[in-house]
Design a protein around this motif. Structure first.
Motif, short mmCIF file in Angstrom:
data_model
loop_
_atom_site.label_atom_id
_atom_site.label_comp_id
_atom_site.label_asym_id
_atom_site.label_seq_id
_atom_site.Cartn_x
_atom_site.Cartn_y
_atom_site.Cartn_z
N ARG A 177 -68.11 -0.81 -94.33
CA ARG A 177 -67.07 0.07 -93.80
C ARG A 177 -67.70 1.15 -92.94
NH1 ARG A 177 -61.72 0.85 -96.60
NH2 ARG A 177 -61.96 2.98 -95.87
N GLU A 178 -67.10 1.38 -91.81
CA GLU A 178 -67.64 2.37 -90.87
C GLU A 178 -67.62 3.78 -91.45
OE1 GLU A 178 -67.24 2.79 -86.07
OE2 GLU A 178 -65.38 2.72 -87.23
N ASP A 179 -66.69 4.06 -92.34
CA ASP A 179 -66.57 5.41 -92.90
C ASP A 179 -67.33 5.58 -94.22
OD1 ASP A 179 -65.03 3.90 -94.57
OD2 ASP A 179 -63.18 5.04 -94.30
N ASP A 180 -68.19 4.61 -94.56
CA ASP A 180 -68.97 4.72 -95.79
C ASP A 180 -69.99 5.85 -95.63
OD1 ASP A 180 -70.86 4.36 -97.91
OD2 ASP A 180 -70.12 2.31 -98.14
N PRO A 181 -69.92 6.90 -96.42
CA PRO A 181 -70.80 8.05 -96.21
C PRO A 181 -72.25 7.80 -96.62
CG PRO A 181 -69.48 8.37 -98.19
CD PRO A 181 -68.99 7.13 -97.55
N ASP A 182 -72.50 6.76 -97.42
CA ASP A 182 -73.85 6.53 -97.94
C ASP A 182 -74.60 5.41 -97.22
OD1 ASP A 182 -73.47 8.53 -99.90
OD2 ASP A 182 -72.35 7.07 -101.14
N LEU A 183 -73.96 4.77 -96.27
CA LEU A 183 -74.62 3.69 -95.53
C LEU A 183 -74.79 4.09 -94.08
CD1 LEU A 183 -73.08 0.35 -96.89
CD2 LEU A 183 -75.34 1.31 -97.33
N SER A 194 -82.95 -1.41 -99.73
CA SER A 194 -82.79 -0.40 -100.78
C SER A 194 -81.47 0.36 -100.63
CB SER A 194 -83.96 0.58 -100.75
OG SER A 194 -84.07 1.20 -99.48
N ASP A 195 -80.94 0.43 -99.39
CA ASP A 195 -79.66 1.11 -99.17
C ASP A 195 -78.51 0.39 -99.85
OD1 ASP A 195 -80.96 3.00 -97.58
OD2 ASP A 195 -80.62 1.86 -95.74
N LEU A 196 -78.73 -0.90 -100.15
CA LEU A 196 -77.66 -1.71 -100.73
C LEU A 196 -77.68 -1.72 -102.25
CD1 LEU A 196 -77.80 -4.79 -98.32
CD2 LEU A 196 -76.64 -2.61 -98.02
#
Length: 320
Positions: A177-183, A194-196
């Protein structure tokens, strides 16, 4: 028991039609570019083979007997069918008509085959195209069963009767999702594995080249080969990602097909995963001229196309 006459050829039948229509051996010989004696001989041989008199000869004209009158329309239909068959085969070889069937991954149809087919159809407007989108396992079975001329997807499993010609490399990335703040991708534009961590993955069902490739890699996180959610297609995957259920691991070509507002895509950093998209054809049966021409159009399109980041055309054997 029926006894079929021997030694009746097209030459005999053509001579019969010419004499019947001209009512003259002389005029028939002129029409057929033969001598009168050769035409007379052909008619005599035909009558002997059929054990039936086909013409009544008079001093002025050559007329059909009752048997000849019954025989004429059927011979004319036979010759017309024969000429039509020959013409069809010639046109097929010249690609004035024909049909090409292709089974391919949906992303390959959207991003490669459809634009390549535009140029192909402009050059060969009489050739019909049949496109079937499917997963890699079923595509291989369709090519093996000769339900289609060739396939276009990544290898799902080894098959001794199939030939896999590498067409392009397609690197994996993550759809999120484009609005995912952590990705957020790194400075190099790539996402780290590791981001996943702690993210639920949305995968696709078995028999896809995507899952076969992910499951073959022991160096990837175990979740990559065992996603929490499963969808039947990349379109369904994207819908679940957009709904906020998780992220999806997709090759760049497939991701381009399902990207829409609200979704983002980034290539994955090391360890990188790359699928090889192949032309899949049967080893024992040659391709038709039209199928070969369509494959040529696909190569031509890829040479000039601007491919998505992560995609790279592979040289053909002739170019290597």
């Amino acid at each position: 028991m029926n006894r079929l006459p021997k030694h009746v050829t097209l030459k005999h039948l053509n001579a019969f039609v010419a004499v019947a229509q001209e009512s003259s051996f002389t005029h028939a010989a002129t029409r057929l570019f033969q001598t009168q004696s050769s035409v007379t001989s052909l008619i005599r041989q035909l009558e002997e083979a059929l054990a039936t008199q086909l013409f009544a000869r008079t001093s002025r004209r050559v007329l059909l007997t009752a048997a000849g009158e019954a025989f004429l329309p059927r011979v004319m239909r036979l010759l017309a069918d024969f000429d039509g068959v020959i013409e069809d085969v010639v046109r097929f070889g010249a690609m004035e008509r024909g049909r090409v069937g292709v089974a391919a991954a949906p992303s390959a149809i959207t991003q490669i085959i459809a634009p390549a087919a535009a140029a192909f159809s402009a050059q060969y407007p009489g050739v019909r195209l049949y496109l079937s989108d499917d997963n890699s396992g079923r595509i291989q079975r369709k090519v093996s069963a000769r339900e289609v001329d060739f396939g276009l997807t990544s290898r799902w499993a080894d098959a001794p009767d199939l030939r896999f010609d590498a067409l392009m490399e397609d690197r994996f990335g993550v759809l999120y999702r484009e609005d995912d703040p952590d990705l957020r991708p790194g400075r190099d534009g790539a996402m780290r594995w590791s981001d996943l961590a702690q993210r639920k993955l949305v995968g696709v069902v078995d028999e896809t080249g995507i899952m076969a490739l992910l499951r073959a890699r022991a160096d990837l996180p175990v979740e990559a080969a065992a996603p929490f959610y499963e969808a039947s297609s990349t379109t369904s995957q994207a819908a679940l990602v957009k709904a906020g259920l998780g992220v999806a691991l997709l090759p760049a070509l497939a991701a381009q097909r399902v990207l829409e507002p609200g979704l983002a895509y980034a290539l994955l950093a090391r360890p990188t995963v790359v699928r090889t998209v192949c032309i899949i054809r049967h080893k024992e049966y040659p391709l038709s001229p039209a199928a070969q021409a369509l494959i040529g159009a696909i190569h031509g399109y890829l040479r000039a196309a601007k491919l998505p980041a992560g995609c790279k055309r592979l040289p053909t054997k002739a170019e290597a």
